[in-house]
Design a protein around this motif. Structure first.
Motif, short mmCIF file in Angstrom:
data_model
loop_
_atom_site.label_atom_id
_atom_site.label_comp_id
_atom_site.label_asym_id
_atom_site.label_seq_id
_atom_site.Cartn_x
_atom_site.Cartn_y
_atom_site.Cartn_z
N TYR A 1 0.85 -1.20 0.00
CA TYR A 1 0.00 0.00 0.00
C TYR A 1 0.88 1.25 0.00
CZ TYR A 1 -3.53 -3.42 1.40
OH TYR A 1 -4.35 -4.52 1.46
N PRO A 2 1.62 1.48 -1.08
CA PRO A 2 2.54 2.62 -1.12
C PRO A 2 1.84 3.97 -1.10
CG PRO A 2 2.38 1.58 -3.28
CD PRO A 2 1.65 0.69 -2.32
N HIS A 3 0.53 3.98 -1.37
CA HIS A 3 -0.19 5.25 -1.40
C HIS A 3 -0.49 5.79 0.00
CE1 HIS A 3 -3.25 2.07 -1.05
NE2 HIS A 3 -3.96 2.96 -0.37
N LEU A 4 -0.34 4.96 1.04
CA LEU A 4 -0.63 5.42 2.39
C LEU A 4 0.39 6.47 2.83
CD1 LEU A 4 -1.51 2.10 4.27
CD2 LEU A 4 -3.10 3.84 3.46
N SER A 5 -0.09 7.47 3.53
CA SER A 5 0.82 8.49 4.05
C SER A 5 1.54 7.96 5.28
CB SER A 5 0.03 9.75 4.42
OG SER A 5 -0.85 9.48 5.51
N LYS A 6 2.57 8.67 5.70
CA LYS A 6 3.34 8.27 6.88
C LYS A 6 2.46 8.25 8.12
CE LYS A 6 7.57 9.37 9.43
NZ LYS A 6 8.76 10.28 9.51
N ALA A 7 1.58 9.21 8.24
CA ALA A 7 0.68 9.28 9.39
C ALA A 7 -0.29 8.10 9.39
CB ALA A 7 -0.09 10.60 9.38
N GLU A 8 -0.79 7.72 8.21
CA GLU A 8 -1.72 6.58 8.12
C GLU A 8 -1.01 5.28 8.47
OE1 GLU A 8 -4.89 8.01 4.68
OE2 GLU A 8 -2.89 7.30 4.07
N ARG A 9 0.22 5.12 8.01
CA ARG A 9 0.98 3.92 8.35
C ARG A 9 1.23 3.85 9.85
NH1 ARG A 9 4.23 5.15 3.74
NH2 ARG A 9 5.89 5.92 5.13
N LYS A 10 1.60 4.98 10.45
CA LYS A 10 1.86 5.00 11.89
C LYS A 10 0.61 4.65 12.68
CE LYS A 10 3.81 7.82 15.60
NZ LYS A 10 4.41 9.12 15.96
N GLU A 11 -0.53 5.11 12.22
CA GLU A 11 -1.79 4.82 12.91
C GLU A 11 -2.10 3.32 12.87
OE1 GLU A 11 -6.56 6.01 12.63
OE2 GLU A 11 -5.10 6.95 11.30
N LYS A 12 -1.88 2.70 11.71
CA LYS A 12 -2.14 1.26 11.58
C LYS A 12 -1.14 0.46 12.43
CE LYS A 12 -4.32 1.15 7.02
NZ LYS A 12 -5.52 0.39 7.46
N VAL A 13 0.13 0.90 12.43
CA VAL A 13 1.14 0.20 13.20
C VAL A 13 0.84 0.29 14.69
CG1 VAL A 13 3.57 0.25 13.89
CG2 VAL A 13 2.96 0.43 11.47
N SER A 14 0.46 1.46 15.17
CA SER A 14 0.13 1.63 16.59
C SER A 14 -1.05 0.75 16.98
CB SER A 14 -0.17 3.10 16.88
OG SER A 14 0.95 3.92 16.63
N ALA A 15 -2.04 0.65 16.09
CA ALA A 15 -3.22 -0.16 16.37
C ALA A 15 -2.87 -1.64 16.47
CB ALA A 15 -4.28 0.06 15.30
N ILE A 16 -2.03 -2.12 15.55
CA ILE A 16 -1.70 -3.55 15.58
C ILE A 16 -0.76 -3.86 16.73
CG2 ILE A 16 0.34 -3.60 14.07
CD1 ILE A 16 -2.66 -6.00 13.95
N MET A 17 0.09 -2.91 17.12
CA MET A 17 0.95 -3.13 18.28
C MET A 17 0.12 -3.29 19.54
SD MET A 17 4.14 -0.48 17.62
CE MET A 17 4.81 -0.77 19.27
N ALA A 18 -0.88 -2.45 19.70
CA ALA A 18 -1.75 -2.56 20.86
C ALA A 18 -2.49 -3.89 20.86
CB ALA A 18 -2.74 -1.40 20.89
N ARG A 19 -2.82 -4.37 19.67
CA ARG A 19 -3.59 -5.61 19.54
C ARG A 19 -2.79 -6.84 19.97
NH1 ARG A 19 -7.50 -6.39 14.32
NH2 ARG A 19 -9.01 -7.79 15.30
N VAL A 20 -1.46 -6.78 19.78
CA VAL A 20 -0.62 -7.93 20.15
C VAL A 20 0.04 -7.74 21.51
CG1 VAL A 20 -0.17 -8.49 17.74
CG2 VAL A 20 1.45 -7.05 18.98
N GLY A 21 -0.32 -6.69 22.23
CA GLY A 21 0.18 -6.50 23.58
C GLY A 21 1.46 -5.70 23.68
N LEU A 22 1.74 -4.83 22.70
CA LEU A 22 2.91 -3.96 22.75
C LEU A 22 2.46 -2.51 22.91
CD1 LEU A 22 4.96 -5.48 19.78
CD2 LEU A 22 5.52 -5.69 22.21
N LEU A 23 3.11 -1.78 23.79
CA LEU A 23 2.74 -0.38 24.00
C LEU A 23 3.12 0.44 22.77
CD1 LEU A 23 3.91 0.13 27.69
CD2 LEU A 23 1.58 -0.21 26.86
N PRO A 24 2.21 1.22 22.22
CA PRO A 24 2.51 2.02 21.02
C PRO A 24 3.67 3.00 21.20
CG PRO A 24 0.14 1.89 21.37
CD PRO A 24 0.78 1.31 22.59
#
Length: 341
Positions: free
Chosen positions: A135-158
């Protein structure tokens, strides 16, 4: 309703592997220059069906071909024969473009959590790497938002997003690997011994995390492990392998309640039981001899040199899986019910 009508109403399998073979040419040391290379049959005729939301456990000794099978399914090694069908589409002969599309739905978690992570990248960049690829069209902010969400989902602090892999424990590194595998929201995750390098207490946490994610996201899992107690806890069906060949395949309940192949019985007897009294009095079925060379496997049944039931017939006939849909065994000396379930 006829049998054909019943089959037509059943959903299409998510993953179907039919007669898969992966062979390697090995140049032998001290051989004459004109001597042809030997053939190592790492995977030799494996078949199974995996439906959406199910878990297939794959067990066997080191060197039996479990990891090679996993890599052949995902396309990291080439298959010599057989089919790997993803929702009916052949992955073995698919074009690079078609494989690229399908790889979004099939991800992998590796055995060594730290070695599978780039030490020069932050965990935020590691987890976001699949997003940059697909998904190269995603902005840096959008990628960071998705990464933070999945980190929280697997038990890692964002707020750990800018740290490096060496700053985390083994269990945390495996959670990072799980987050990287989940970021694309796949339908199948291949877990290549994901808990073997972890402490027992951490193993339980990772297994429970995978089960929770599977229930929440409808994931299918191919789970490779040596620990049969772990496989029993997480698997719907289990495949037992020996020297690249299938020994026994069945539902987890059928296989653990009634292990039929002598090799499976030996593996089961080696599992420790928490009750000291039961553990002290249980019958352990030890295997004799050494694991044969995969370059020169025994004739006939590859397990015959260590099998307590083997006779002269086993040296000449190669057994195939026989039984019902829910439980089948590759052994000439074990009689199974061949009625279809």
């Amino acid at each position: 309703m006829s049998k054909n009508e019943i089959l037509n109403t059943q959903p299409q399998p998510l993953l179907s592997v039919n007669g898969l073979k992966v062979h390697f040419s090995i140049k032998q040391k001290h051989a004459w220059p004109w001597t042809p290379p030997a053939t190592l049959k790492a995977v030799d005729g494996i078949s199974f069906i995996l439906n959406a939301g199910e878990t297939l456990g794959i067990v066997g000794e080191s060197g039996c071909g479990k990891s090679t099978l996993a890599r052949a399914i995902i396309g990291l090694v080439s298959a010599n024969a057989g089919d790997v069908l993803w929702l009916g589409q052949d992955l073995v002969h698919a074009s690079p473009g078609a494989l690229r599309e399908i790889r979004q739905d099939i991800q992998m978690i590796f055995q060594d959590p730290l070695a599978s992570l780039n030490p020069r990248m932050t965990i935020g960049d590691i987890i976001a790497e699949p997003l940059r690829t697909f998904y190269p069209h995603l902005s840096k902010a959008e990628r960071k938002e998705k990464v933070s969400a999945i980190m929280a989902r697997v038990g890692l602090l964002p707020n750990l997003i800018n740290r490096y892999p060496h700053e985390f424990s083994g269990g945390q590194c495996q959670r990072i690997g799980i987050a990287r595998a989940l970021i694309l929201e796949p339908r199948l995750i291949i877990c290549d011994e994901p808990v073997s390098a972890l402490d027992v207490s951490v193993q339980a946490q990772v297994i429970n995390l995978l089960k929770a994610l599977q229930a929440d996201m409808g994931l299918a899992l191919v789970f490779i492990a040596h620990d049969l107690s772990v496989v029993k806890h997480i698997s719907d069906q289990v495949l037992v392998m020996y020297l690249g060949k299938p020994m026994e395949l069945g539902s987890s309940q059928a296989l653990f309640s009634n292990p039929s192949h002598p090799y499976t019985q030996a593996l089961m007897s080696a599992v420790p039981i928490p009750d000291p009294e039961v553990e002290r009095n249980k019958q352990v079925k030890l295997l004799g001899g050494e694991l044969p060379s995969p370059i020169k496997p025994p004739s006939g049944c590859v397990f015959r040199t260590r099998c307590p039931l083997a006779d002269a017939e086993c040296a000449h006939i190669k057994p195939v899986l026989k039984g019902s849909v829910g439980h089948s065994v590759a052994c000439l000396k074990v009689v199974m019910d061949t009625r279809e379930l």
